[in-house]
Design an enzyme around this catalytic site. Structure first.
Site, PDB file in Angstrom:
ATOM      1  N   ALA A  68      -0.695   8.375   2.071  1.00 18.81           N
ATOM      2  CA  ALA A  68      -0.210   9.748   1.957  1.00 18.81           C
ATOM      3  C   ALA A  68       1.079   9.902   2.754  1.00 18.81           C
ATOM      4  CB  ALA A  68      -1.259  10.730   2.457  1.00 18.81           C
ATOM      5  N   GLU A  69       1.205   9.120   3.785  1.00 16.44           N
ATOM      6  CA  GLU A  69       2.315   9.326   4.701  1.00 16.44           C
ATOM      7  C   GLU A  69       3.317   8.178   4.680  1.00 16.44           C
ATOM      8  OE1 GLU A  69       2.972  10.333   9.386  1.00 16.44           O
ATOM      9  OE2 GLU A  69       1.041   9.584   8.751  1.00 16.44           O
ATOM     10  N   ALA A  70       2.831   6.977   4.398  1.00 14.57           N
ATOM     11  CA  ALA A  70       3.688   5.808   4.533  1.00 14.57           C
ATOM     12  C   ALA A  70       3.569   4.873   3.333  1.00 14.57           C
ATOM     13  CB  ALA A  70       3.305   5.052   5.802  1.00 14.57           C
ATOM     14  N   LYS A 120       0.860  -1.185   0.000  1.00 17.29           N
ATOM     15  CA  LYS A 120       0.000   0.000   0.000  1.00 17.29           C
ATOM     16  C   LYS A 120       0.891   1.228   0.000  1.00 17.29           C
ATOM     17  CE  LYS A 120      -4.368  -1.214   0.452  1.00 17.29           C
ATOM     18  NZ  LYS A 120      -4.783  -2.167   1.479  1.00 17.29           N
ATOM     19  N   ASP A 164      -6.468  10.003  14.674  1.00 21.30           N
ATOM     20  CA  ASP A 164      -6.784   9.966  13.236  1.00 21.30           C
ATOM     21  C   ASP A 164      -7.807   8.873  12.947  1.00 21.30           C
ATOM     22  OD1 ASP A 164      -6.670  10.569  10.545  1.00 21.30           O
ATOM     23  OD2 ASP A 164      -4.758   9.579  10.180  1.00 21.30           O
TER      24      ASP A 164
HETATM   25  N1  LIG Z   1      -1.116  -4.127  10.033  1.00 19.81           N
HETATM   26  C1  LIG Z   1      -1.726  -4.028   8.850  1.00 19.81           C
HETATM   27  N2  LIG Z   1      -2.205  -5.110   8.211  1.00 19.81           N
HETATM   28  C2  LIG Z   1      -2.812  -4.997   7.029  1.00 19.81           C
HETATM   29  N3  LIG Z   1      -2.990  -3.869   6.366  1.00 19.81           N
HETATM   30  C3  LIG Z   1      -2.537  -2.731   6.914  1.00 19.81           C
HETATM   31  C4  LIG Z   1      -1.890  -2.751   8.195  1.00 19.81           C
HETATM   32  N4  LIG Z   1      -1.535  -1.500   8.494  1.00 19.81           N
HETATM   33  C5  LIG Z   1      -1.950  -0.731   7.462  1.00 19.81           C
HETATM   34  N5  LIG Z   1      -2.555  -1.462   6.503  1.00 19.81           N
HETATM   35  C6  LIG Z   1      -3.130  -0.940   5.245  1.00 19.81           C
HETATM   36  O1  LIG Z   1      -2.322   0.112   4.728  1.00 19.81           O
HETATM   37  C7  LIG Z   1      -3.035   1.349   4.716  1.00 19.81           C
HETATM   38  C8  LIG Z   1      -2.132   2.505   5.144  1.00 19.81           C
HETATM   39  O2  LIG Z   1      -1.612   2.242   6.433  1.00 19.81           O
HETATM   40  P1  LIG Z   1      -1.677   3.282   7.632  1.00 19.81           P
HETATM   41  O3  LIG Z   1      -1.015   2.665   8.809  1.00 19.81           O
HETATM   42  O4  LIG Z   1      -3.066   3.731   7.825  1.00 19.81           O
HETATM   43  O5  LIG Z   1      -0.724   4.454   7.065  1.00 19.81           O
HETATM   44  P2  LIG Z   1      -1.025   5.961   6.595  1.00 19.81           P
HETATM   45  O6  LIG Z   1      -0.503   6.783   7.723  1.00 19.81           O
HETATM   46  O7  LIG Z   1      -0.256   6.147   5.342  1.00 19.81           O
HETATM   47  O8  LIG Z   1      -2.500   6.101   6.415  1.00 19.81           O
HETATM   48  C9  LIG Z   1      -4.219   1.112   5.633  1.00 19.81           C
HETATM   49  O9  LIG Z   1      -5.313   1.934   5.309  1.00 19.81           O
HETATM   50  C10 LIG Z   1      -4.489  -0.354   5.435  1.00 19.81           C
HETATM   51  O10 LIG Z   1      -5.246  -0.577   4.272  1.00 19.81           O
HETATM   52 MG   LIG Z   2      -4.127   5.501   7.505  1.00 22.54          MG
END
Ligand SMILES: Nc1ncnc2c1ncn2[C@@H]1O[C@H](COP(=O)(O)OP(=O)(O)O)[C@@H](O)[C@H]1O
Ligand SMILES: [Mg+2]
Lengths: 243, 224
Positions: B15-17, B12, B128
């Site tokens: 926007a941030e990661a 994935k 958030d």
């Molecule tokens: N532990 C996880 N297992 C499965 N999918 C994840 C997990 N963490 C994040 N994701 C997926 O990746 C996306 C972005 O991760 P997230 O931690 O929300 O970062 P951001 O700060 O970029 O939003 C999430 O919306 C989800 O779909």
């Molecule tokens: Mg997120």
């Protein structure tokens, strides 16, 4: 008040217009842009908005001070005459010394009050004029506040998937902010436009133009409809000309 | 790099990661990288990525103890801003809202309300809460993720802001389902509070409306 009176006297249709929506509409018109994500930054507002489900939805906004008000107030503390924004921008150009300031983003919302207080404290500190000067504070204030604005705009851009970005409001005149919003627009392959300065700040043309759009799609309002509601949410207002 | 750790495909890009899927000692994990942003000063960039990485990892570790479903953390690299955590199979609630039946939707939002209620009562602010940061697994479990903006607070104001963020994303992105979802959320949220704390709970919920009007246009007389 005056508009209501004139409309009665001259038998001209009366149309009520929301201020924020008018900023976006004049921007769309002047920049020939269709469906932007808008960052609206002024003395009274800090809003990230886009059109979704028949409304101008708010994706992010300030939880306390508006960005323009924050900068102007800081300038006043530094004995810079109103409006201080342009002067702060100039001062910032002559510094590259960053002084740490609080950075507060909550989801897609922002808070500037901590930043304002900390910047003011730097101004009153004994170290002011010795370890750093006004240019350095102006620079740090802008870099921090604009990074916050850019971050939430980028989040909203990723969230909505819009392909155009519009920057408007009085603070849109700031070159540094333009540069930063332009950068993230490029990264997301979105077209970036700044509303021409005459039409970015509060102006009568934007109200008139939005009234025309509304009149052509929905006709005139009754006097009761036009009672001013300062707390009216922008996302509650119908936008018949866009549907 | 350890041979037991295998980073596979990018999974994935938020926007941030950027998230990579992979293996960590036979476990399915994701590697969450906070990416550097060129629009901001290096010093601000480093500070943000570093503090959010630490924030998120610490929060996930703490919050696990309250019986809330969050991914387990295996490794933290604050210098490079990487967290290695459990891979949670499933979908974002955001992508399910319009296809779920109402009963199921209410169940999920009630569960989210309970989780946030527990967090708030223990002085944790998620920071958030959006429908992208709530995952639903194939066996219908609700997981909370993305704690980078997590904070500790016992203030009513901070808790109200937390709820306001969810409310707003429901209005702006899921308008047709906003009423159902938010009502179920509040039901779960209220359920967490007992007789002695329900008053505080109601103040938090009332304050959400106050916040909504605050950020709107600030009249000249009311400015600083
Ligand atoms: N532990 C996880 N297992 C499965 N999918 C994840 C997990 N963490 C994040 N994701 C997926 O990746 C996306 C972005 O991760 P997230 O931690 O929300 O970062 P951001 O700060 O970029 O939003 C999430 O919306 C989800 O779909
Ligand atoms: Mg997120």
């Amino acid at each position: 008040m005056v508009a209501r009176l004139l409309s009665q006297l001259l038998e001209i249709p009366l149309v009520g217009v929301n201020h924020c929506i008018a900023h976006i509409e004049i921007g769309r018109q002047m920049c020939k842009i269709d469906d932007p994500l808008t960052l609206y930054v002024s003395g009274g507002n800090t809003i990230v908005s886009a059109f979704e489900s028949e409304r101008y939805q708010i994706f992010g906004e300030t939880l306390d001070l508006a960005i323009g008000n924050m900068i102007d107030s800081f300038a006043r503390e530094a004995d810079i005459p109103h409006p201080g924004g342009p002067k702060i921008e100039k001062l910032a150009r002559d510094s590259s010394k960053y002084l740490e300031l609080p950075y507060t983003v909550k989801g897609m919302d922002l808070s500037f009050s901590g930043l304002y207080t900390a910047a003011k404290r730097l101004l009153k500190s004994k170290k002011f004029g010795i370890e750093y000067n006004l240019n350095d504070i102006a620079y740090s204030l802008q870099e921090t506040a604009f990074a916050m604005l850019t971050e939430v705009t980028e989040r909203a851009l990723a969230h909505t998937g819009k392909k155009e970005v519009l920057l408007t409001g009085g603070v849109a005149a700031n070159k540094k902010l333009q540069e930063m919003i332009n950068y993230i627009s490029d990264e997301h392959n979105a077209r970036f436009e700044v509303v021409p300065l005459r039409y970015a700040g509060d102006n009568g043309v934007m109200i008139a133009w939005t009234a025309i759009l509304k009149y052509l799609s929905k006709g005139e309002d009754t006097i009761e409809d036009t009672i001013i509601k300062p707390k009216e949410r922008m996302d509650n207002i119908e936008v018949p000309w866009r549907n | 790099m350890n041979l037991e750790i295998e980073k596979k495909k990018i999974f994935k890009k938020g926007a941030e990661a950027s998230l990579y899927y992979g293996k960590w000692f036979n476990k399915d994990v994701i590697f969450k990288y906070r990416i550097s942003k060129k629009y901001r000063l290096d010093i601000i960039d480093k500070k943000i990525r570093n503090s959010r990485t630490l924030n998120e990892a610490r929060a996930l570790i703490k919050i696990k103890n309250y019986g809330i479903n969050v991914p387990c953390v295996y490794e933290i690299d604050p210098e490079e801003s990487i967290i290695t955590m459990d891979y949670i199979p499933g979908e974002k609630l955001k992508d399910l809202i319009s296809i779920l039946d109402i009963q199921k939707l209410e169940d999920y939002f009630k569960k989210v309300g309970i989780f946030i209620g527990i967090l708030h009562q223990n002085g944790h602010i998620h920071g958030d809460i959006t429908t992208s940061n709530i995952l639903i697994t194939p066996n219908k479990e609700v997981f909370l993720i993305d704690f980078g903006l997590h904070d500790y607070s016992d203030n009513i104001e901070d808790k109200s802001v937390d709820i306001h963020l969810l409310k707003r994303v429901l209005i702006s992105s899921h308008g047709d389902y906003y009423k159902i979802c938010f009502k179920a959320f509040l039901e779960g949220y209220r359920d967490c509070y007992n007789e002695s704390s329900i008053e505080e709970c109601e103040s938090i919920i009332l304050n959400v409306d106050v916040i909504e009007t605050r950020g709107r246009y600030i009249k000249k007389e009311e400015r600083l």
